[in-house]
Design a protein around this motif. Structure first.
Motif, PDB file in Angstrom:
ATOM      1  N   GLU A   1      35.441  10.975  11.089  1.00  0.00           N
ATOM      2  CA  GLU A   1      34.085  11.226  11.575  1.00  0.00           C
ATOM      3  C   GLU A   1      33.406  12.382  10.854  1.00  0.00           C
ATOM      4  OE1 GLU A   1      36.791  11.269  13.490  1.00  0.00           O
ATOM      5  OE2 GLU A   1      36.666   9.332  14.549  1.00  0.00           O
ATOM      6  N   LYS A   2      34.139  13.121  10.020  1.00  0.00           N
ATOM      7  CA  LYS A   2      33.612  14.358   9.444  1.00  0.00           C
ATOM      8  C   LYS A   2      33.156  14.213   7.996  1.00  0.00           C
ATOM      9  CE  LYS A   2      34.205  16.797  13.111  1.00  0.00           C
ATOM     10  NZ  LYS A   2      33.041  17.405  13.794  1.00  0.00           N
ATOM     11  N   LEU A   3      33.320  13.052   7.396  1.00  0.00           N
ATOM     12  CA  LEU A   3      32.942  12.853   5.998  1.00  0.00           C
ATOM     13  C   LEU A   3      31.727  11.929   5.897  1.00  0.00           C
ATOM     14  CD1 LEU A   3      36.474  12.436   4.407  1.00  0.00           C
ATOM     15  CD2 LEU A   3      34.869  14.304   3.963  1.00  0.00           C
ATOM     16  N   PHE A   4      30.776  12.309   5.040  1.00  0.00           N
ATOM     17  CA  PHE A   4      29.530  11.583   4.877  1.00  0.00           C
ATOM     18  C   PHE A   4      29.361  11.194   3.414  1.00  0.00           C
ATOM     19  CE2 PHE A   4      29.217  13.964   8.678  1.00  0.00           C
ATOM     20  CZ  PHE A   4      28.322  13.320   9.511  1.00  0.00           C
ATOM     21  N   PHE A   5      28.998   9.944   3.184  1.00  0.00           N
ATOM     22  CA  PHE A   5      28.777   9.482   1.820  1.00  0.00           C
ATOM     23  C   PHE A   5      27.527  10.125   1.237  1.00  0.00           C
ATOM     24  CE2 PHE A   5      27.064   6.585  -1.382  1.00  0.00           C
ATOM     25  CZ  PHE A   5      28.176   6.450  -2.205  1.00  0.00           C
ATOM     26  N   GLY A   6      27.640  10.675   0.045  1.00  0.00           N
ATOM     27  CA  GLY A   6      26.506  11.246  -0.670  1.00  0.00           C
ATOM     28  C   GLY A   6      26.817  11.262  -2.150  1.00  0.00           C
ATOM     29  N   THR A   7      25.776  11.198  -2.991  1.00  0.00           N
ATOM     30  CA  THR A   7      26.001  11.097  -4.430  1.00  0.00           C
ATOM     31  C   THR A   7      25.356  12.204  -5.252  1.00  0.00           C
ATOM     32  OG1 THR A   7      24.032   9.738  -4.852  1.00  0.00           O
ATOM     33  CG2 THR A   7      26.059   8.582  -4.199  1.00  0.00           C
ATOM     34  N   ASP A   8      24.327  12.870  -4.708  1.00  0.00           N
ATOM     35  CA  ASP A   8      23.517  13.824  -5.483  1.00  0.00           C
ATOM     36  C   ASP A   8      22.758  13.122  -6.603  1.00  0.00           C
ATOM     37  OD1 ASP A   8      22.525  16.369  -5.580  1.00  0.00           O
ATOM     38  OD2 ASP A   8      24.342  17.323  -6.300  1.00  0.00           O
ATOM     39  N   PHE A   9      22.464  11.849  -6.422  1.00  0.00           N
ATOM     40  CA  PHE A   9      21.668  11.078  -7.379  1.00  0.00           C
ATOM     41  C   PHE A   9      20.300  11.731  -7.531  1.00  0.00           C
ATOM     42  CE2 PHE A   9      18.546   7.624  -8.036  1.00  0.00           C
ATOM     43  CZ  PHE A   9      19.020   7.093  -9.207  1.00  0.00           C
ATOM     44  N   PRO A  10      19.733  11.806  -8.745  1.00  0.00           N
ATOM     45  CA  PRO A  10      20.193  11.208 -10.008  1.00  0.00           C
ATOM     46  C   PRO A  10      21.058  12.135 -10.853  1.00  0.00           C
ATOM     47  CG  PRO A  10      18.013  12.047 -10.310  1.00  0.00           C
ATOM     48  CD  PRO A  10      18.364  12.341  -8.881  1.00  0.00           C
ATOM     49  N   ILE A  11      21.436  13.282 -10.312  1.00  0.00           N
ATOM     50  CA  ILE A  11      22.294  14.194 -11.060  1.00  0.00           C
ATOM     51  C   ILE A  11      23.654  13.549 -11.312  1.00  0.00           C
ATOM     52  CG2 ILE A  11      23.395  16.470 -11.023  1.00  0.00           C
ATOM     53  CD1 ILE A  11      21.083  17.332  -9.122  1.00  0.00           C
ATOM     54  N   ARG A  12      24.111  12.749 -10.363  1.00  0.00           N
ATOM     55  CA  ARG A  12      25.400  12.063 -10.474  1.00  0.00           C
ATOM     56  C   ARG A  12      25.187  10.550 -10.453  1.00  0.00           C
ATOM     57  NH1 ARG A  12      29.747  16.081 -10.795  1.00  0.00           N
ATOM     58  NH2 ARG A  12      28.767  17.984 -10.017  1.00  0.00           N
ATOM     59  N   ASN A  13      26.167   9.827 -10.972  1.00  0.00           N
ATOM     60  CA  ASN A  13      26.122   8.367 -11.036  1.00  0.00           C
ATOM     61  C   ASN A  13      26.564   7.790  -9.690  1.00  0.00           C
ATOM     62  OD1 ASN A  13      26.774   5.622 -11.435  1.00  0.00           O
ATOM     63  ND2 ASN A  13      27.230   5.967 -13.595  1.00  0.00           N
ATOM     64  N   PRO A  14      25.684   7.103  -8.965  1.00  0.00           N
ATOM     65  CA  PRO A  14      26.059   6.639  -7.624  1.00  0.00           C
ATOM     66  C   PRO A  14      27.194   5.625  -7.627  1.00  0.00           C
ATOM     67  CG  PRO A  14      23.955   5.692  -8.290  1.00  0.00           C
ATOM     68  CD  PRO A  14      24.288   6.750  -9.312  1.00  0.00           C
TER      69      PRO A  14
ATOM     70  N   GLY B   1      28.415   4.903   8.990  1.00  0.00           N
ATOM     71  CA  GLY B   1      28.544   5.097  10.434  1.00  0.00           C
ATOM     72  C   GLY B   1      28.330   6.527  10.877  1.00  0.00           C
ATOM     73  N   ASN B   2      28.908   7.478  10.162  1.00  0.00           N
ATOM     74  CA  ASN B   2      28.797   8.879  10.563  1.00  0.00           C
ATOM     75  C   ASN B   2      27.358   9.378  10.438  1.00  0.00           C
ATOM     76  OD1 ASN B   2      31.550   8.918  11.047  1.00  0.00           O
ATOM     77  ND2 ASN B   2      32.051   9.759   9.037  1.00  0.00           N
ATOM     78  N   PHE B   3      26.692   8.998   9.355  1.00  0.00           N
ATOM     79  CA  PHE B   3      25.309   9.429   9.162  1.00  0.00           C
ATOM     80  C   PHE B   3      24.391   8.791  10.203  1.00  0.00           C
ATOM     81  CE2 PHE B   3      21.161   9.280   6.898  1.00  0.00           C
ATOM     82  CZ  PHE B   3      20.988  10.648   6.713  1.00  0.00           C
ATOM     83  N   LYS B   4      24.568   7.525  10.475  1.00  0.00           N
ATOM     84  CA  LYS B   4      23.744   6.850  11.471  1.00  0.00           C
ATOM     85  C   LYS B   4      23.928   7.468  12.855  1.00  0.00           C
ATOM     86  CE  LYS B   4      23.239   2.351  11.266  1.00  0.00           C
ATOM     87  NZ  LYS B   4      23.572   0.892  11.183  1.00  0.00           N
ATOM     88  N   ARG B   5      25.155   7.820  13.182  1.00  0.00           N
ATOM     89  CA  ARG B   5      25.416   8.461  14.470  1.00  0.00           C
ATOM     90  C   ARG B   5      24.692   9.803  14.576  1.00  0.00           C
ATOM     91  NH1 ARG B   5      30.257   9.697  13.674  1.00  0.00           N
ATOM     92  NH2 ARG B   5      29.980  11.947  13.464  1.00  0.00           N
ATOM     93  N   LEU B   6      24.815  10.618  13.533  1.00  0.00           N
ATOM     94  CA  LEU B   6      24.213  11.947  13.575  1.00  0.00           C
ATOM     95  C   LEU B   6      22.693  11.861  13.582  1.00  0.00           C
ATOM     96  CD1 LEU B   6      26.077  14.398  13.680  1.00  0.00           C
ATOM     97  CD2 LEU B   6      25.430  14.931  11.336  1.00  0.00           C
ATOM     98  N   MET B   7      22.139  10.919  12.845  1.00  0.00           N
ATOM     99  CA  MET B   7      20.685  10.768  12.748  1.00  0.00           C
ATOM    100  C   MET B   7      20.076   9.979  13.913  1.00  0.00           C
ATOM    101  SD  MET B   7      19.303  12.190   9.925  1.00  0.00           S
ATOM    102  CE  MET B   7      17.910  11.175   9.394  1.00  0.00           C
TER     103      MET B   7
ATOM    104  N   ILE C   1      26.008   0.921   3.246  1.00  0.00           N
ATOM    105  CA  ILE C   1      26.137   2.224   2.597  1.00  0.00           C
ATOM    106  C   ILE C   1      24.801   2.956   2.679  1.00  0.00           C
ATOM    107  CG2 ILE C   1      26.719   3.472   0.489  1.00  0.00           C
ATOM    108  CD1 ILE C   1      28.283   1.050  -0.450  1.00  0.00           C
ATOM    109  N   ILE C   2      24.840   4.165   3.242  1.00  0.00           N
ATOM    110  CA  ILE C   2      23.678   5.048   3.273  1.00  0.00           C
ATOM    111  C   ILE C   2      24.045   6.326   2.531  1.00  0.00           C
ATOM    112  CG2 ILE C   2      22.061   6.348   4.696  1.00  0.00           C
ATOM    113  CD1 ILE C   2      22.478   4.314   6.907  1.00  0.00           C
ATOM    114  N   ASP C   3      23.258   6.650   1.532  1.00  0.00           N
ATOM    115  CA  ASP C   3      23.489   7.849   0.729  1.00  0.00           C
ATOM    116  C   ASP C   3      22.801   9.025   1.424  1.00  0.00           C
ATOM    117  OD1 ASP C   3      23.649   9.842  -1.204  1.00  0.00           O
ATOM    118  OD2 ASP C   3      23.317   8.453  -2.863  1.00  0.00           O
ATOM    119  N   ALA C   4      23.582   9.972   1.907  1.00  0.00           N
ATOM    120  CA  ALA C   4      23.058  11.091   2.685  1.00  0.00           C
ATOM    121  C   ALA C   4      22.582  12.250   1.823  1.00  0.00           C
ATOM    122  CB  ALA C   4      24.126  11.594   3.661  1.00  0.00           C
ATOM    123  N   HIS C   5      22.650  12.105   0.482  1.00  0.00           N
ATOM    124  CA  HIS C   5      22.347  13.271  -0.356  1.00  0.00           C
ATOM    125  C   HIS C   5      21.824  12.842  -1.719  1.00  0.00           C
ATOM    126  CE1 HIS C   5      23.645  17.547  -1.664  1.00  0.00           C
ATOM    127  NE2 HIS C   5      22.787  17.058  -2.545  1.00  0.00           N
TER     128      HIS C   5
END
Length: 265
Positions: free
Chosen positions: A221-234, A257-263, A11-15
């Motif tokens: 392929e179009k959705l990326f995991f992100g939480t907006d931490f610490p504003i939101r609970n991861p 996977g999607n974030f790693k591909r794009l980055m 899991i990579i948090d993109a946000h």
């Protein structure tokens, strides 16, 4: 009980936004840990192995100087170094400072190995449009370098204009929003461009079936995991993805996977 430390996926948090983290420690018992250690441990406690984002503050007009903005980018680099690379820095740019922003992008890419711009939050930095003429050279350079851009949109037209001009730009739109119609419009837009996507932070997987609808509209392929931490609970976001009972391939794509591909990781 579900073991967040072993969710079964990378899991990579993109946000995230480490700048606002210290204020969230007030009133909590983290004796013996530095703020950086708490920051990393809280995210790792939900199974997140790395987290990316910008250092952002709501700036008054008199604070909106290039020195201030560059200082935010320096803080992002310091956060990366203090956490041994756990934090992936995103940088800030600004339409008031075109020359400086272009020089910053070039320096950060070539000298600091930074591959992310944003999340940019225009209303916090005293401008309104990401698609104004001043910003276009920045998107052009980001596109040439293959950098990823994350934008908090005020309206979807900005993304439409940017992607029309730079159809190969690696653009992540932040937040599905609370409106199902707006969420669908965002997903329909990113479906048209090879390197565009949307992160699920903010008003995200707290809505049952949201991820399945997004996949049906645009693909996994179009959705990326992100939480907006610490504003939101991861932990809520990790559980929200897992509880939709997507396929293993879909979970793996969204979580990292999607974030790693794009980055290019």
């Amino acid at each position: 009980m579900f073991d967040f430390t072993n969710p079964g996926y990378e899991i990579i948090d993109a946000h995230i936004h480490p700048s606002s983290f210290h204020s969230y420690l007030e009133g909590n018992n983290y004796a013996g840990e530095t703020p950086d250690e708490v920051f990393v441990n809280v995210l790792k406690g939900t199974g997140i192995s790395q987290a990316a984002g910008s250092v952002a503050f709501r700036l008054g007009k008199d604070q909106t100087t290039w020195e201030t903005l560059h200082g935010l980018n320096v803080k992002a680099l310091e956060g990366r170094d203090r956490t041994d690379g756990f934090f992936i820095p995103g940088i800030c740019v600004h339409p008031w400072f075109v020359k400086e922003s272009l020089e910053e992008i070039d320096y950060m890419y070539h000298k600091e190995n930074v591959r992310l711009i944003g999340e940019l939050v225009a209303y916090m930095m005293n401008y309104s449009s990401y698609a104004c003429s001043e910003m276009m050279p920045m998107w052009d350079l980001a596109n040439q370098l293959g950098m990823v851009v994350n934008l908090h949109l005020g309206n979807l037209d900005d993304a439409r204009i940017i992607l029309k001009n730079f159809p190969d730009l690696k653009l992540i739109i932040a937040h599905p929003t609370a409106s199902n119609d707006e969420y669908e419009a965002r997903m329909r837009l990113v479906a048209q461009y090879p390197n565009a996507g949307l992160d699920i932070s903010g008003s995200g997987p707290n809505t049952w079936g949201m991820l399945r609808r997004g996949i049906n509209w645009a693909g996994k392929e179009k959705l990326f995991f992100g939480t907006d931490f610490p504003i939101r609970n991861p932990g809520m976001y990790v559980a929200g993805v897992l509880y939709e009972r997507l396929t293993d391939d879909e979970n793996a794509a969204i979580f990292a996977g999607n974030f790693k591909r794009l980055m290019g990781m």
